[in-house]
Structure formats: structure tokens, C-alpha cells
Design a protein around this motif. Structure first.
Motif, PDB file in Angstrom:
ATOM      1  N   ARG A  49      17.753  10.727  -4.821  1.00 12.72           N
ATOM      2  CA  ARG A  49      17.964  10.232  -6.052  1.00 12.72           C
ATOM      3  C   ARG A  49      16.793   9.201  -6.649  1.00 12.72           C
ATOM      4  O   ARG A  49      15.978   8.653  -5.667  1.00 12.72           O
ATOM      5  CB  ARG A  49      19.145   9.445  -5.945  1.00 12.72           C
ATOM      6  CG  ARG A  49      20.465  10.284  -5.657  1.00 12.72           C
ATOM      7  CD  ARG A  49      21.882   9.436  -5.509  1.00 12.72           C
ATOM      8  NE  ARG A  49      22.838  10.393  -5.025  1.00 12.72           N
ATOM      9  CZ  ARG A  49      23.201  10.658  -3.971  1.00 12.72           C
ATOM     10  NH1 ARG A  49      22.458  10.217  -2.719  1.00 12.72           N
ATOM     11  NH2 ARG A  49      24.036  11.472  -3.607  1.00 12.72           N
TER      12      ARG A  49
ATOM     13  N   LYS B 136      23.470   5.276  -2.127  1.00  8.81           N
ATOM     14  CA  LYS B 136      24.796   5.695  -2.817  1.00  8.81           C
ATOM     15  C   LYS B 136      25.866   5.961  -1.582  1.00  8.81           C
ATOM     16  O   LYS B 136      26.975   5.566  -1.665  1.00  8.81           O
ATOM     17  CB  LYS B 136      24.759   6.917  -3.699  1.00  8.81           C
ATOM     18  CG  LYS B 136      25.840   7.253  -4.127  1.00  8.81           C
ATOM     19  CD  LYS B 136      25.872   8.326  -5.395  1.00  8.81           C
ATOM     20  CE  LYS B 136      27.027   8.987  -5.804  1.00  8.81           C
ATOM     21  NZ  LYS B 136      27.047  10.168  -6.898  1.00  8.81           N
ATOM     22  N   THR B 137      25.520   6.648  -0.466  1.00 11.13           N
ATOM     23  CA  THR B 137      26.348   7.003   0.547  1.00 11.13           C
ATOM     24  C   THR B 137      26.248   6.236   1.559  1.00 11.13           C
ATOM     25  O   THR B 137      26.861   6.423   2.594  1.00 11.13           O
ATOM     26  CB  THR B 137      26.078   8.659   0.606  1.00 11.13           C
ATOM     27  OG1 THR B 137      24.923   8.638   1.262  1.00 11.13           O
ATOM     28  CG2 THR B 137      26.292   9.633  -0.618  1.00 11.13           C
TER      29      THR B 137
END
Length: 207
Positions: free
Chosen positions: A58, A86-87
Motif C-alpha cells: 500500500r 493497516k493490518t
């Protein structure tokens, strides 16, 4: 046409905008952009472009990379891994020879140290390139290749190599691992796999 309470026409918020997933680059687009960057000697942009395709990261993770994330003793490794913002999960990626060469040219050009951001901001060198600036750079890349900039975004770079791999192998599990997706359904949606793709796979399988 729908009207606002004040009697003015209600203009859709997405009028004139391209909505939905951004397109991945095709092989001819990749080669075209890469050759232009090489001819123009855009050392930073070439390193950024190659790494964006190889890493499948990303934008927020790509621009925040430090030299030490990729460096090994004596140079750059053929693989690297980071923790996704993000994760919070670790994802691994490969570094092809041409990408390693482009990155090393950039590191040497800027005399970057291990702890430096790989792509520092030109305005504030102590910070990294912003995702917004990365998006603007990408628009220039695709425009130079004769493509419509509004059809492409930073996720185009993330989707490019997985899409090419999927078209060649149809291996969704491999793509899921490369993208760091928790659920296979997320990978299916991300690649934009349609019913026709599924039927084509079924037709190729004899039992």
C-alpha cells in the motif's frame, strides 16, 4: 433532475469522477514508463516505480520504508518483509535485480544511511515522501505513457503484479499471501475476478 430545498439542482457528488477500483498497469505500460524514466535519468522515480511494483505494498507502507528495511550486509537482499500498518501483519516481497540496481543507484545518489527514509521528502528531509505526493508522481507516470491519469491511483501499483501473476497462474492463495490479505474473499474482490473468470477456470478443468 432532483432539486435541493433551495430550488437549485442537486449535483451528484461523484459527477465527473471515476469511481471504483483503479486499473492495474499492463506489461506494455510498465515497460513504457520504465524506459522513459531511464532515458530521463529520473533516478528516484525509477527506484520508486520498480519498488512499488515488486513490493505490492500500500502507498502508506511504501513511502515509509527505510533503507534498513531492504538493506543486508554488503547490499540489498533479494527479499524483504515489513509489518503492514493497516493490518499489523507481516508481509514479504521480492526485489528483482533491476529493482535492487535502481534502489542502490538512488541510495548512492542521495548518500542515504541505513536509518534514513528510502524516499525522503524534498521539503522536509527528516520525513518521508507523503502518500499524496506519491499519488501525484504516479499521475505523471501514467500520463507520460499516454494513459488517462484518472483511471489510475496508488493501488494500481499494488494490483499490477498480482494481476499479472493471477492471469498466468490462477493461484488465488499465492496472491492472497503476496498481498497480505487475511481472507481469500478480499483477494477475489481486490483482483476484480468476475464470473467469467471462474467459468473459464472451470471449463479448463476436466474431472
Amino acid at each position: 433532475m432532483s432539486m435541493q430545498p433551495n430550488g437549485r439542482p442537486l449535483i451528484p457528488w461523484n459527477r465527473g469522477r471515476v469511481i471504483g477500483q483503479k486499473l492495474p498497469l499492463k506489461l506494455r505500460d510498465i515497460f513504457g514508463i520504465r524506459v522513459r524514466l531511464q532515458l530521463q535519468r529520473r533516478v528516484r522515480d525509477l527506484a520508486l516505480f520498480n519498488l512499488a511494483i515488486d513490493s505490492k505494498l500500500r502507498g502508506c507502507d511504501l513511502v515509509a520504508l527505510r533503507v534498513c528495511d531492504l538493506a543486508r550486509e554488503g547490499g540489498l537482499g533479494t527479499r524483504a518483509q515489513i509489518i503492514q500498518r493497516k493490518t499489523g501483519k507481516t508481509v514479504q516481497f521480492e526485489l528483482t535485480e533491476q529493482t535492487r540496481r535502481a534502489i542502490m543507484d538512488w541510495i548512492n545518489r542521495r548518500s542515504l544511511t541505513r536509518e534514513d527514509y528510502l524516499f525522503p521528502s524534498r521539503q522536509r528531509p527528516e520525513t518521508h515522501l507523503s502518500t499524496r505526493q506519491y499519488a501525484r508522481i504516479l499521475k505523471r507516470w501514467v500520463a507520460s505513457a499516454g494513459l488517462e491519469p484518472s483511471d489510475y491511483g496508488t493501488h494500481s501499483m499494488r494490483r499490477t503484479k498480482p494481476t499479472l501473476i493471477y492471469r498466468r497462474t490462477h493461484n488465488l492463495r499465492a496472491i492472497q499471501l503476496l498481498l497480505g490479505h487475511t481472507k481469500l474473499e478480499s483477494t477475489v474482490r481486490y483482483l476484480g475476478i468476475e464470473v467469467e473468470d471462474a467459468l473459464a477456470l472451470s471449463e479448463e478443468t476436466e474431472v
